[in-house]
Write an enzyme that holds these catalytic residues in place. Structure first.
Site, short mmCIF file in Angstrom:
data_model
loop_
_atom_site.label_atom_id
_atom_site.label_comp_id
_atom_site.label_asym_id
_atom_site.label_seq_id
_atom_site.Cartn_x
_atom_site.Cartn_y
_atom_site.Cartn_z
N HIS A 327 33.27 -6.53 34.78
CA HIS A 327 32.11 -7.33 34.33
C HIS A 327 31.98 -8.66 35.08
O HIS A 327 30.92 -9.27 35.08
CB HIS A 327 32.26 -7.60 32.82
CG HIS A 327 30.97 -7.85 32.11
ND1 HIS A 327 29.86 -8.40 32.72
CD2 HIS A 327 30.61 -7.64 30.81
CE1 HIS A 327 28.87 -8.51 31.83
NE2 HIS A 327 29.30 -8.06 30.68
N LYS A 412 3.32 0.03 15.68
CA LYS A 412 3.33 -0.82 14.47
C LYS A 412 3.38 -2.31 14.84
O LYS A 412 3.62 -3.16 13.98
CB LYS A 412 4.54 -0.49 13.61
CG LYS A 412 4.61 0.96 13.14
CD LYS A 412 3.66 1.23 12.01
CE LYS A 412 3.80 2.66 11.50
NZ LYS A 412 2.75 3.02 10.55
N HIS A 415 8.41 -5.48 18.02
CA HIS A 415 9.15 -5.45 19.28
C HIS A 415 10.36 -4.53 19.11
O HIS A 415 11.17 -4.72 18.20
CB HIS A 415 9.62 -6.86 19.66
CG HIS A 415 10.09 -6.95 21.07
ND1 HIS A 415 11.19 -6.26 21.53
CD2 HIS A 415 9.60 -7.62 22.14
CE1 HIS A 415 11.37 -6.51 22.81
NE2 HIS A 415 10.41 -7.33 23.21
N TYR A 439 26.06 -11.77 18.67
CA TYR A 439 25.73 -12.16 20.04
C TYR A 439 24.81 -11.09 20.61
O TYR A 439 25.17 -9.91 20.65
CB TYR A 439 27.03 -12.21 20.86
CG TYR A 439 26.85 -12.35 22.35
CD1 TYR A 439 27.03 -13.57 22.98
CD2 TYR A 439 26.53 -11.25 23.15
CE1 TYR A 439 26.89 -13.70 24.37
CE2 TYR A 439 26.38 -11.37 24.53
CZ TYR A 439 26.56 -12.59 25.13
OH TYR A 439 26.42 -12.72 26.48
N THR A 441 22.64 -10.39 24.22
CA THR A 441 22.45 -10.90 25.58
C THR A 441 20.97 -11.17 25.86
O THR A 441 20.13 -10.31 25.63
CB THR A 441 22.94 -9.85 26.60
OG1 THR A 441 24.22 -9.41 26.21
CG2 THR A 441 22.99 -10.44 27.98
#
Length: 612
Positions: A327, A412, A415, A439, A441
């Site tokens: 990562h 609808k 989001h 959390y 991102t």
């Protein structure tokens, strides 16, 4: 992203890098106001008042001085956070990164032309590799289209880190080495490493200035696999990369001291474009249940992965694929982009190679045979033992919710990402009887070398809605009203975080300035509410949207009593990848996923009462 795969483009991949805006430093007052709001769900009145006083004192005192120092740093650096983030989030971390930091995911080729089938591993692997290497060439020629939001270009720097990149362990801090160069910048390595049964091979993918074809790559892979099947397994030096970082650094130093050739071989792996992992496993997988293959990708055989590489492509014996990536050099969207590109190419060609079957006279792969002794073999065995112990503690599920997906939520006017985040809040609340600090991102690629910011999804509005859903005396209309308030709040936060107005990275910057100035740790960061609300990486829900494509991913939880929760959204389904530690009696990934699916249905029913 579909449009961004256009074949012809005048723009060059990295052409806007110099004109991107610098990462801004938010106003201290705004950040502290947002921080105070974010701790509310986790405090009683007395605790909140105490934290309020601490924040006020910080704002009028040391906070102001630290803010000035941060503004000075931002004048000198186009991204004041970049080096800090790399060190604090990744390179200083001492826990084993292969399991705790790396992310991975299964490929979804099984949903079209490549269902699981024994005997297809090498042929499919050669085609998959060929598409990946074409992507590498697009990057080298800067022909990969620039990602944009509307007409605004986004930072593309992380794409430089996809190939020929490796983390190298250090005693107290690791380092990141990147050998990638565009054609205009000069030479770039062009070999890949292949791992099979504890052994390591390398071969160049270019021959006489041309990329090898799938039949030529197949010849190389066949040679490696047959050799490994005829002869004893190798020592599995790669397993050392799964060890605790300082132990791996010491083991690496010792390995190099045995024979300088060992360093040459380590550097060949580090500089390779990627690692191709020939895994003997044959995980089960269906479009509705990716659990077993995802588990193998994240926690599989450590002797055939190089945990520090930016890109391990894993090929299972039943022709199923996945990847495991460090990562540190980049965030998930880079691997999402290339995975989607490869999946599209396999789909377009119906999983076949239709070009020439001719194989040129190409040098055979070179095996990297390390000099090892009893100590190295003991180190490898110890690394494997600790890795398998931790891996066996991980509960990992990847399930598809197929009743509806993006299409219906958009219809609808909800989001889709916020829809999942709020469903997760309700699921956690129902399962644990309390709010879960979360959390999510947000990407900050509008800015030079921007990476991520934290969206704290557990808002006051979200908690009020969860409480109303658990209160039988609350009317459906009231529940719907509260849910829409929570939606509005989350949407605004996501926008703020993406445009440089988040507060978590800002607070991190202030704490690191204090550390650099050798000042005592400000009380703001030692206040129990700071960590209880997720500060310092203590989020019980670690979540991310992988996107709206056929690409998925998975990570482990941030904390022992938490969950990792990655998801991707399609027109007709939500696919959720959830992890938890079995040794934690409080958490259960299976139950959380089932509660999330229940919440999806409940939320949709709430929207159906709009006419009441």
């Amino acid at each position: 992203m579909e449009n961004q795969l256009a074949k012809s483009t005048e723009e060059r991949t990295f052409q806007y890098q110099d004109s991107l805006p610098s990462l801004p430093v938010p106003s201290l007052e705004e950040s502290l106001k947002k921080y105070l709001e974010s701790v509310k769900p986790f405090a009683n009145e007395e605790e909140y008042k105490k934290t309020e006083a601490i924040v006020q004192k910080f704002q009028n005192g040391i906070g102001e001085k630290l803010q000035q120092k941060l503004l000075e740093r931002a004048k000198e650096k186009r991204n004041w956070l970049e080096d800090w983030w790399l060190n604090v989030a990744y390179l200083d971390v001492r826990i084993p990164s292969q399991l705790h930091v790396n992310f991975g995911g299964p490929a979804s080729h099984i949903e079209h032309y490549w269902p699981p089938k024994e005997g297809t591993q090498l042929e499919r692997g050669s085609i998959s590799l060929w598409h990946i290497l074409n992507y590498w060439q697009l990057l080298r020629k800067e022909k990969l289209p620039v990602h944009k939001v509307g007409n605004t270009p986004l930072d593309m720097n992380q794409f430089r880190m996809l190939f020929a990149t490796c983390k190298v362990p250090g005693i107290t801090r690791d380092s990141l080495i990147n050998y990638f160069r565009t054609e205009s910048e000069g030479h770039c390595p062009s070999h890949i490493a292949v791992m099979c049964r504890g052994r390591v091979f390398v071969f160049d993918v270019m021959h006489e200035g041309c990329l090898m074809t799938p039949p030529e790559i197949l010849r190389q892979l066949t040679y490696i696999q047959q050799k490994c099947r005829r002869e004893p397994d190798g020592p599995g030096v790669a397993a050392l990369t799964s060890e605790e970082r300082t132990r791996w650094a010491k083991a690496r130093e010792y390995l190099i001291s045995l024979n300088p050739e060992n360093l040459t071989m380590l550097e060949k792996i580090q500089s390779s474009l990627l690692v191709f992992c020939l895994d003997d496993g044959s995980p089960r997988v269906t479009p509705e249940d990716y659990s077993q293959v995802a588990t193998k990708v994240l926690t599989g055989d450590p002797t055939v992965r190089w945990g520090d590489k930016s890109y391990n492509l894993i090929s299972f014996s039943n022709g199923v694929f996945g990847c495991n990536c460090d990562h540190a050099p980049y965030d998930a969207m880079v691997i999402v982009s290339i995975s989607y590109y490869v999946d599209q190419k396999i789909f377009e060609s119906e999983g076949r190679w239709t070009g020439s079957d001719e194989v040129r006279d190409i040098p055979l792969p070179e095996e990297l045979v390390f000099t090892v002794d009893e100590k190295v073999l003991n180190d490898i065995n110890q690394a494997k033992a600790q890795y398998f112990k931790q891996a066996s503690d991980l509960q990992l599920l990847v399930y598809a919710f197929t009743s509806f997906g993006k299409k219906l939520t958009k219809k609808k006017k909800l989001h889709p990402d916020t829809f999942v985040q709020l469903a997760l809040q309700l699921a956690y609340y129902r399962l644990h009887g309390r709010p879960g600090c979360c959390y999510e991102t947000a990407m900050t690629r509008y800015f030079y070398h921007g990476r991520t910011e934290t969206v704290r999804s557990c808002t006051v509005e979200a908690v009020r809605w969860c409480q109303s859903m658990q209160d039988p005396s609350t009317s459906l209309f009231e529940q719907q009203h509260r849910m829409l308030e929570a939606f509005a709040k989350h949407n605004k936060m996501m926008k703020d975080c993406s445009t440089g107005k988040g507060f978590d990275r800002h607070l991190l910057g202030l704490s690191l300035i204090a550390k650099e100035e050798c000042l005592p740790v400000p009380e703001l960061f030692t206040d129990p509410l700071f960590s209880r609300s997720g500060g310092g990486g203590n989020f019980v829900l670690s979540t991310s949207l992988i996107g709206y494509l056929r690409v998925q991913g998975v990570v482990v939880p941030m904390v022992h009593n938490g969950y990792g929760f990655f998801y991707h959204i399609r027109d007709d389904r939500f696919i959720v990848a959830c992890t938890a530690w079995k040794s934690c009696p409080e958490t259960d990934a299976e139950k959380l996923v089932q509660q999330t699916f229940r919440a999806f249905n409940d939320m949709m029913q709430l929207m159906d009462i709009a006419h009441l």
